[in-house]
Write an enzyme that holds these catalytic residues in place. Structure first.
Site, PDB file in Angstrom:
ATOM      1  N   GLU A  49       9.083   8.325 -17.083  1.00  0.00           N
ATOM      2  CA  GLU A  49       7.698   8.764 -17.207  1.00  0.00           C
ATOM      3  C   GLU A  49       7.144   8.477 -18.599  1.00  0.00           C
ATOM      4  O   GLU A  49       5.978   8.088 -18.751  1.00  0.00           O
ATOM      5  CB  GLU A  49       7.610  10.261 -16.905  1.00  0.00           C
ATOM      6  CG  GLU A  49       7.864  10.590 -15.442  1.00  0.00           C
ATOM      7  CD  GLU A  49       7.975  12.080 -15.184  1.00  0.00           C
ATOM      8  OE1 GLU A  49       8.083  12.449 -14.010  1.00  0.00           O
ATOM      9  OE2 GLU A  49       7.963  12.873 -16.153  1.00  0.00           O
TER      10      GLU A  49
ATOM     11  N   SER B 116      14.007  21.613 -16.436  1.00  0.00           N
ATOM     12  CA  SER B 116      12.815  22.439 -16.581  1.00  0.00           C
ATOM     13  C   SER B 116      13.176  23.735 -17.301  1.00  0.00           C
ATOM     14  O   SER B 116      14.269  24.276 -17.117  1.00  0.00           O
ATOM     15  CB  SER B 116      12.233  22.759 -15.198  1.00  0.00           C
ATOM     16  OG  SER B 116      11.313  23.833 -15.258  1.00  0.00           O
TER      17      SER B 116
ATOM     18  N   LYS C 154      15.577  21.710 -11.341  1.00  0.00           N
ATOM     19  CA  LYS C 154      14.881  20.453 -11.616  1.00  0.00           C
ATOM     20  C   LYS C 154      15.739  19.444 -12.378  1.00  0.00           C
ATOM     21  O   LYS C 154      16.496  19.786 -13.258  1.00  0.00           O
ATOM     22  CB  LYS C 154      13.601  20.713 -12.410  1.00  0.00           C
ATOM     23  CG  LYS C 154      12.533  21.469 -11.665  1.00  0.00           C
ATOM     24  CD  LYS C 154      12.021  20.708 -10.444  1.00  0.00           C
ATOM     25  CE  LYS C 154      11.313  19.422 -10.817  1.00  0.00           C
ATOM     26  NZ  LYS C 154      10.087  19.661 -11.605  1.00  0.00           N
TER      27      LYS C 154
ATOM     28  N   HIS D 231       0.828  -1.221   0.000  1.00  0.00           N
ATOM     29  CA  HIS D 231       0.000   0.000   0.000  1.00  0.00           C
ATOM     30  C   HIS D 231       0.855   1.261   0.000  1.00  0.00           C
ATOM     31  O   HIS D 231       0.401   2.317   0.444  1.00  0.00           O
ATOM     32  CB  HIS D 231      -0.944   0.021   1.212  1.00  0.00           C
ATOM     33  CG  HIS D 231      -1.754  -1.216   1.384  1.00  0.00           C
ATOM     34  ND1 HIS D 231      -2.930  -1.450   0.716  1.00  0.00           N
ATOM     35  CD2 HIS D 231      -1.523  -2.335   2.142  1.00  0.00           C
ATOM     36  CE1 HIS D 231      -3.415  -2.628   1.058  1.00  0.00           C
ATOM     37  NE2 HIS D 231      -2.577  -3.187   1.911  1.00  0.00           N
TER      38      HIS D 231
END
Length: 460
Positions: A289, A276, A282, A155
């Site tokens: 992804e 970024s 970043k 979980h």
């Protein structure tokens, strides 16, 4: 004039010509189409349907077309509709009327079914090779991290301590199953439908088995209707690809989480990260992804073909022209993902200290404390209740289970002895789990050995 135009009094409308044509995408099957045609021509000559000299002329002409297509000097025509008719048109232009004999005893229906099988056979081999490289990288990483302690999760909550090796080996098992599915699909598709004709075979004395042998296939289809209308092999591949992409997506999801500032378990290599345009600090795990995102694309390919096939009566229907783009897209997507995930994993930096520190938090040794009590004779359900109360107390006080003193434990129950703290130490919690499939270093090492053996067997 169309090669099939004898029955028609007028030409195809221009709008329909473009809508109907598949050459924009099925030209990708040129090699398989020419290979099948060469085997068909050789067989026609051998059984006497055409002369040996004509067969030789057809084969030489086809080899010339193959060479020119590979050299990039052939331009296919929309008006010729598909790769099959483009090749036949080129052949007839080059060698004359003999080229028109190539299609004897054959239909585009069994021709395309053969081409797609040959294409997927080759692409499955390539996919297996790429997946094997990824699996080997995971095995190597696992061997390097047999004692890299980390928290395991259920979980997405800390559950029990394990090792990074144990975690990575879970993905090895997934990918071995993927390899097994691909191997099974390859075996089932390695059958020749050529000779099924449009749907009822042919009156010509074709030697279907000779063609199958020449093309490296294991046999021939036993029903001509099924031979031209079956796309189970393509659906099987797409289903396999979808499951494989799901596994890649789960792996990439964890890499995204682990590389976050909240976890900091790993750092992605600069070569597999992006920045970024507005936030200079970043470092984004965009590659992981994108793999996660492309999984939905492959699912869509599977659903597209399932939907195409679901209501089709026997035998061939034009709807089935839609099979190739879905297959091509899934092949390209999955191979690109495999190509990039392997070096992304290989080059990532693992922060062992942070992982080990994370393994000590969240009461990951609570189960071992309950097991300790059970081994002392306390029924496990009662031990579970005791430990739950201890965890509640420690969480309120900001303590870990190892922070309590022996006297604190003995005040709860006299069963606690000096061996308690060694039993609930994080390393001991992992090392003690020696059961097959467990996270102890020696168990995982044996799992690596067996997995390497399984990998070798799956590649044959």
């Amino acid at each position: 004039m169309k090669l099939w135009g004898g029955r028609f009094e007028k030409g195809t409308e221009g709008l329909v010509e473009d809508f109907h044509s598949s050459i924009r995408f099925d030209q990708r099957l040129y090699k398989q189409d020419i290979q099948g045609s060469i085997a068909h021509a050789r067989m026609l000559g051998k059984v006497g349907v055409i002369s040996e000299a004509e067969a030789t002329q057809l084969i030489e002409g086809l080899n010339g077309i193959l060479k020119d297509v590979q050299a990039g000097t052939v331009e296919f025509e929309i008006g010729a509709e598909d790769i099959h008719m483009n090749v036949e048109k080129l052949l007839t232009e080059r060698i004359g009327p003999v080229g028109k004999k190539l299609h004897t005893g054959r239909s585009r229906n069994d021709q395309v079914a053969l081409d797609l099988r040959l294409f997927l056979k080759s692409e499955i081999d390539q996919t297996k090779s790429l997946l094997a490289q990824l699996t080997q990288t995971l095995l190597k990483l696992s061997e390097e991290h047999l004692e890299t302690w980390m928290p395991g999760y259920t979980h997405l909550q800390k559950a029990q301590p394990i090792t990074l090796a144990h975690h990575l080996m879970a993905y090895v098992q997934m990918f071995l199953r993927d390899l097994g599915r691909l191997k099974d699909t390859r075996k089932r598709l390695n059958i020749s439908p050529l000779g099924s004709g449009a749907m009822a075979g042919t009156t010509f004395p074709l030697d279907r088995e000779q063609v199958a042998v020449e093309l490296g296939l294991d046999g021939v289809t036993l029903n001509s209707l099924d031979g031209v209308s079956d796309r189970d092999f393509a659906l099987e591949f797409l289903a396999n690809a979808s499951i494989l992409m799901m596994h890649l997506s789960r792996l990439c999801e964890e890499l995204v989480i682990w590389s976050s500032g909240e976890f900091q378990f790993i750092s992605m290599d600069d070569g597999y990260s992006t920045g970024s345009s507005i936030m200079p600090q970043k470092k984004n795990p965009d590659v992981a992804e994108l793999v996660r995102g492309k999984t939905g694309r492959v699912y869509g390919d599977l659903m597209a073909l399932l939907t195409v096939m679901k209501g089709l009566p026997l035998a061939y229907n034009k709807d089935m022209q839609e099979d190739k783009e879905a297959v091509f897209d899934a092949v390209d997507t999955i191979q690109k993902c495999l190509l990039v995930v392997e070096p992304m994993l290989r080059t990532m930096q693992v922060h062992r200290d942070i992982m080990a520190f994370g393994a000590k938090g969240g009461f990951t040794n609570a189960t071992d404390l309950a097991d300790y009590m059970a081994k002392k004779g306390v029924p496990f359900r009662e031990a579970h209740e005791f430990v739950g109360r201890i965890v509640l107390h420690c969480s309120k006080e900001g303590l870990g289970l190892e922070d309590l003193s022996l006297s604190d434990y003995q005040a709860i129950s006299p069963i606690f002895e000096e061996d308690l703290f060694s039993s609930i130490g994080i390393e001991h919690c992992v090392r003690a789990r020696k059961i097959t499939g467990g996270p102890s270093p020696e168990t995982v090492f044996e799992g690596i050995r067996l997995s390497r053996q399984a990998l070798d067997e799956l590649l044959w």
